[in-house]
Design an enzyme around this catalytic site. Structure first.
Site, PDB file in Angstrom:
ATOM      1  N   HIS A 152     -69.575 -27.198  39.262  1.00  0.00           N
ATOM      2  CA  HIS A 152     -68.523 -27.444  40.550  1.00  0.00           C
ATOM      3  C   HIS A 152     -68.902 -28.824  41.040  1.00  0.00           C
ATOM      4  O   HIS A 152     -68.588 -29.494  42.027  1.00  0.00           O
ATOM      5  CB  HIS A 152     -68.566 -26.420  41.693  1.00  0.00           C
ATOM      6  CG  HIS A 152     -68.193 -25.169  41.246  1.00  0.00           C
ATOM      7  ND1 HIS A 152     -66.984 -24.896  40.626  1.00  0.00           N
ATOM      8  CD2 HIS A 152     -68.842 -23.929  41.061  1.00  0.00           C
ATOM      9  CE1 HIS A 152     -66.752 -23.546  40.350  1.00  0.00           C
ATOM     10  NE2 HIS A 152     -67.988 -23.090  40.667  1.00  0.00           N
ATOM     11  N   ASP A 180     -63.219 -33.955  34.578  1.00  0.00           N
ATOM     12  CA  ASP A 180     -63.282 -32.952  35.837  1.00  0.00           C
ATOM     13  C   ASP A 180     -63.070 -33.767  36.997  1.00  0.00           C
ATOM     14  O   ASP A 180     -63.704 -34.699  37.187  1.00  0.00           O
ATOM     15  CB  ASP A 180     -64.483 -31.907  35.745  1.00  0.00           C
ATOM     16  CG  ASP A 180     -64.480 -31.111  36.685  1.00  0.00           C
ATOM     17  OD1 ASP A 180     -63.879 -30.104  36.183  1.00  0.00           O
ATOM     18  OD2 ASP A 180     -64.675 -31.094  37.637  1.00  0.00           O
TER      19      ASP A 180
END
Length: 223
Positions: free
Chosen positions: A195, A55
């Site tokens: 996030h 990510d």
């Protein structure tokens, strides 16, 4: 835009489920999407194929204009996590307010962190020839390939997109954002910082392998 503290490599001993290379047949809880190839625990994983879930967090949406400011990656073989990679990156430019609202990474947090040219060769070596897994692979891999290209490196690895996978296997969900899918499959996200790159990579690994476990069990009952 998706995005943690100081750069480091570390090893995790978490045990999570295996996978297999299989396209799901349609069941009440499972759909199919044309062109989605599922890597699940089976022949490939039994041979010990290495995978890396990745990510990234960025300053925006355009690889040509924006930069990566955080990378998180979780590596494994079979159903076992074998290592992690994490770093913040100084983009040498201000982080726009809109991006900060998504991932919470400020200019102060990246100030003094390594620049991309110092980090990416190390990340490239960590990944090696592993199968890559990302939630919305188009976004992460476009940025990574652009940034690696600036360093004279490529990323030709095969990859799996868990966003497409979840759309295929969990068509009944209202959406297929990582948080939505994870709450459906894993329930407790109390210790997850969404996030942020390493937390999202860990969560994506758990989602991907939870679906693998479910699909492997369904295959076994259909034999």
């Amino acid at each position: 835009m998706r995005s943690r503290r100081r750069g480091h490599d570390e090893t995790s001993r978490a045990q999570i489920a295996p996978r297999s290379d299989h396209k799901p047949r349609r069941t009440p809880a499972t759909g199919t999407v044309p062109g989605v190839r599922l890597f699940f625990a089976g022949d490939e994983m039994s041979r010990g194929e290495r995978w890396v879930v990745i990510d990234v967090e960025t300053t925006g949406f355009s690889p040509g204009r924006d930069r990566i400011i955080e990378i998180g990656a979780v590596a494994g073989v079979g159903g076992a996590v074998t290592g992690e990679f994490h770093t913040l990156i100084d983009p040498q430019r201000p982080i726009p307010y809109g991006a900060r609202r998504v991932h919470g990474i400020s200019d102060a947090m990246v100030r003094g962190q390594p620049v991309a040219e110092a980090v990416l060769p190390r990340f490239h070596a960590f990944v090696g020839s592993a199968v890559l897994v990302c939630h919305n692979a188009d976004f992460d891999l476009r940025f990574l390939r652009h940034e690696l290209g600036r360093c004279g490196l490529d990323l030709p690895n095969s990859h799996q997109c868990t966003l497409r996978l979840c759309r295929a296997c969990l068509p009944h969900l209202p959406n297929h954002r990582l948080e939505t899918v994870a709450r459906h499959l894993l329930a407790d996200l109390s210790e997850v910082r969404l996030h942020r790159a390493l937390d999202d990579a860990r969560l994506t690994a758990k989602v991907w392998l939870a679906i693998a476990r479910s699909e492997q069990s369904r295959k076994g009952t259909n034999r």
